[in-house]
Design a protein around this motif. Structure first.
Motif, PDB file in Angstrom:
ATOM      1  N   VAL A 187       0.480  -1.272  -0.199  1.00 52.61           N
ATOM      2  CA  VAL A 187      -0.124  -0.368   0.453  1.00 52.61           C
ATOM      3  C   VAL A 187       0.877   0.780   0.127  1.00 52.61           C
ATOM      4  O   VAL A 187       2.134   1.281   0.705  1.00 52.61           O
ATOM      5  CB  VAL A 187      -0.979  -0.351   1.069  1.00 52.61           C
ATOM      6  N   CYS A 188       0.994   2.658  -0.685  1.00 53.52           N
ATOM      7  CA  CYS A 188       1.329   3.282  -0.935  1.00 53.52           C
ATOM      8  C   CYS A 188       0.794   4.654  -0.482  1.00 53.52           C
ATOM      9  O   CYS A 188      -0.273   4.271  -0.688  1.00 53.52           O
ATOM     10  CB  CYS A 188       1.501   3.269  -2.029  1.00 53.52           C
ATOM     11  N   ARG A 191       4.860   0.553   5.473  1.00 55.28           N
ATOM     12  CA  ARG A 191       5.078  -1.011   5.671  1.00 55.28           C
ATOM     13  C   ARG A 191       3.873  -1.555   6.392  1.00 55.28           C
ATOM     14  O   ARG A 191       2.970  -1.061   6.597  1.00 55.28           O
ATOM     15  CB  ARG A 191       6.101  -0.631   7.948  1.00 55.28           C
ATOM     16  N   GLY A 192       3.566  -2.761   6.567  1.00 53.24           N
ATOM     17  CA  GLY A 192       2.675  -3.852   6.575  1.00 53.24           C
ATOM     18  C   GLY A 192       2.631  -3.753   5.183  1.00 53.24           C
ATOM     19  O   GLY A 192       2.482  -4.649   4.866  1.00 53.24           O
TER      20      GLY A 192
END
Length: 133
Positions: A61-62, A69-70
């Motif tokens: 995810v951006c 992170r994650g």
């Protein structure tokens, strides 16, 4: 066989045909297992049919151009065309469909299935989810 070859005339992937070869065995031998066990069995069945599948695929995810992170982990991606989100719950909740739709949008994959293994008949545990199909 690839997912492309497994499509039916309406364009949907015939997942039910490949879930445990259409025969899960008796309910007594399959009920109550952890989701990860069903994931392992399903992937083995798909691979036995020469269908490519990847387990626990990281979906980044951006935010404002930076990768967070994650991110997410998709249970199973079949032939880079179909996402399978696996559950072993008493009842599929609307949030599970929203979760799968988010995965579809982030990955640019158009078709996904929610598979709930905590049912007497597997056909009752399958829900099709589409992303702008």
């Amino acid at each position: 066989m690839t997912a492309r070859e497994g499509r039916n005339e309406t364009g949907g992937f015939t997942v039910a045909r490949y879930c445990f070869g259409g025969n899960r065995g008796s309910q007594e031998s399959w009920s109550g297992l952890a989701r990860v066990i069903y994931e392992e069995c399903l992937c083995r069945e798909l691979q036995a049919r020469n269908i490519t599948c990847d387990r626990q695929v990281e979906l980044p995810v951006c935010y404002k151009g930076e990768r967070l992170r994650g991110g997410y982990r998709v249970d199973v991606v079949v032939d880079k065309l179909v996402i399978l989100e696996l559950k072993a719950v008493g009842k599929l909740q609307p949030i599970y469909q929203a979760q799968l739709l988010t995965y579809l949008r982030l990955s640019n994959i158009r078709l996904g299935f929610l598979l709930n293994f905590n049912v007497l008949l597997m056909k009752d545990g399958i829900r099709r989810v589409v992303n702008n199909l």
